[in-house]
Scaffold this active site. Structure first.
Site, PDB file in Angstrom:
ATOM      1  N   HIS A  78       0.960  -0.982  -0.037  1.00 54.85           N
ATOM      2  CA  HIS A  78       0.190  -0.117  -0.048  1.00 54.85           C
ATOM      3  C   HIS A  78       0.880   1.102   0.073  1.00 54.85           C
ATOM      4  O   HIS A  78       1.935   1.125   0.632  1.00 54.85           O
ATOM      5  CB  HIS A  78      -1.116  -0.063   1.337  1.00 54.85           C
ATOM      6  CG  HIS A  78      -2.036   0.956   1.110  1.00 54.85           C
ATOM      7  ND1 HIS A  78      -1.816   2.298   1.316  1.00 54.85           N
ATOM      8  CD2 HIS A  78      -3.306   0.823   0.803  1.00 54.85           C
ATOM      9  CE1 HIS A  78      -2.922   2.968   0.926  1.00 54.85           C
ATOM     10  NE2 HIS A  78      -3.882   2.283   0.697  1.00 54.85           N
ATOM     11  N   GLU A 131      -4.238   1.704  -7.312  1.00 53.50           N
ATOM     12  CA  GLU A 131      -4.637   2.763  -6.571  1.00 53.50           C
ATOM     13  C   GLU A 131      -3.637   3.808  -6.578  1.00 53.50           C
ATOM     14  O   GLU A 131      -2.530   4.215  -6.164  1.00 53.50           O
ATOM     15  CB  GLU A 131      -4.320   2.481  -4.858  1.00 53.50           C
ATOM     16  CG  GLU A 131      -5.291   1.591  -4.546  1.00 53.50           C
ATOM     17  CD  GLU A 131      -5.504   1.643  -2.882  1.00 53.50           C
ATOM     18  OE1 GLU A 131      -6.523   1.793  -2.312  1.00 53.50           O
ATOM     19  OE2 GLU A 131      -4.365   1.715  -2.183  1.00 53.50           O
TER      20      GLU A 131
HETATM   21  P1  13P Z   1     -10.017   5.997   0.487  1.00 55.54           P
HETATM   22  O1  13P Z   1     -11.123   5.111  -0.038  1.00 55.54           O
HETATM   23  O2  13P Z   1     -10.117   6.630   1.729  1.00 55.54           O
HETATM   24  O3  13P Z   1      -9.495   7.010  -0.724  1.00 55.54           O
HETATM   25  O4  13P Z   1      -8.506   5.144   0.640  1.00 55.54           O
HETATM   26  C1  13P Z   1      -8.310   4.006  -0.458  1.00 55.54           C
HETATM   27  C2  13P Z   1      -7.377   3.009   0.037  1.00 55.54           C
HETATM   28  O5  13P Z   1      -6.115   3.589   0.360  1.00 55.54           O
HETATM   29  C3  13P Z   1      -7.608   1.732   0.174  1.00 55.54           C
HETATM   30  O6  13P Z   1      -6.626   0.790   0.396  1.00 55.54           O
END
Ligand code: 13P
Length: 253
Positions: A94, A170
């Site tokens: 992450h 992401e």
């Molecule tokens: P948000 O949904 O708060 O933008 O976070 C996304 C995230 O980092 C999920 O791993």
């Protein structure tokens, strides 16, 4: 088609009492969900409580794992410990861990290997830091960043079945910003990742590997992201522990 929705609690909520309330919400509102697959990934201190409370419609995930089952590693959690709690998924790489805990590509790679060895499903997060104009998918630098992250994370690995790995796109700038990546761009970037998977592994794997999107998913936009043809689901952050938003999301699934 059934989609995968992974709820990353991050470092919330602040108490076990609140965590229990959220697990009860998952239990109650997941009962009617037929095809979509829900994965609850709370902080590790709440994993065993989650296992008891989320109900049999939800699966358990962890937010991190160490890359060995060794004893001398103060503060870390082994793949076998997660297995013993019936966790099946582990979020790896992450951007928050990469940035604030200096998690390197080599660590990400070792963690994925450790997961596969112990039959845990890694959820590999990749994404560019900054927003590139509007069309991220045609940006050479975004492509380069994603392909490099994938190359490093999956170096030396053989992924045989699509069920062995999940890739989460992401974009870092979209996380917690309230501004998700544009739907069309997500579709194109997922296709780009599939292209990489086909080149590195096989066409067959590329077609079936679950690739999901994360970044500012909420009750209002979740269905559009779940509808994406190329996408296999979403990774939800903040909304996972916001009770009102969570209930709204679960009611829509
Ligand atoms: P948000 O949904 O708060 O933008 O976070 C996304 C995230 O980092 C999920 O791993």
């Amino acid at each position: 088609m059934a989609k995968l929705i992974i709820f990353n609690f991050k470092m919330a909520p602040a108490s076990l009492i609140e965590a229990r309330e959220i697990f009860e919400i998952f239990n109650k509102f997941s009962k009617k969900i037929k095809s979509n697959k829900l994965v609850v990934a709370p902080p590790s201190v709440y994993l065993s409580e989650a296992k008891e409370k989320i109900g049999d419609k939800c699966f358990l995930g962890a937010q991190n794992v160490f890359w060995f089952n060794r004893y001398s590693m103060t503060g870390e959690i082994s793949p076998k410990m997660l297995k013993s709690l019936k966790a099946q998924y582990v979020i790896i790489g992450h951007s928050e861990r990469r940035e604030y805990l200096k998690e390197t590509d080599a660590m990400v790679n070792a963690k994925i290997k450790a997961c596969l060895k112990d039959n845990l499903k890694p959820v590999l997060c990749v994404g560019e830091k900054e927003r590139r104009d509007k069309d991220s998918a045609s940006s050479i630098s975004v492509k380069k960043i994603l392909f490099e992250q994938l190359n490093h994370a999956l170096q030396g690995l053989q992924i045989k079945k699509p069920s062995d790995l999940i890739i989460a796109y992401e974009p870092v700038w979209a996380i917690g910003s309230g501004k998700p990546q544009d739907l069309k761009e997500v579709e194109k970037i997922i296709a780009l990742i599939r292209f990489w998977v086909a080149r590195r592994f096989s066409e067959k794997l590329a077609k079936n590997l679950p690739i999901i999107y994360g970044g500012s998913i909420n009750a209002q936009n979740i269905l559009s992201f779940l509808d994406l043809k190329e996408g296999a689901g979403v990774l939800v952050g903040g909304a996972s522990t916001n009770k009102n938003e969570l209930i709204k999301i679960l009611k829509k699934l």
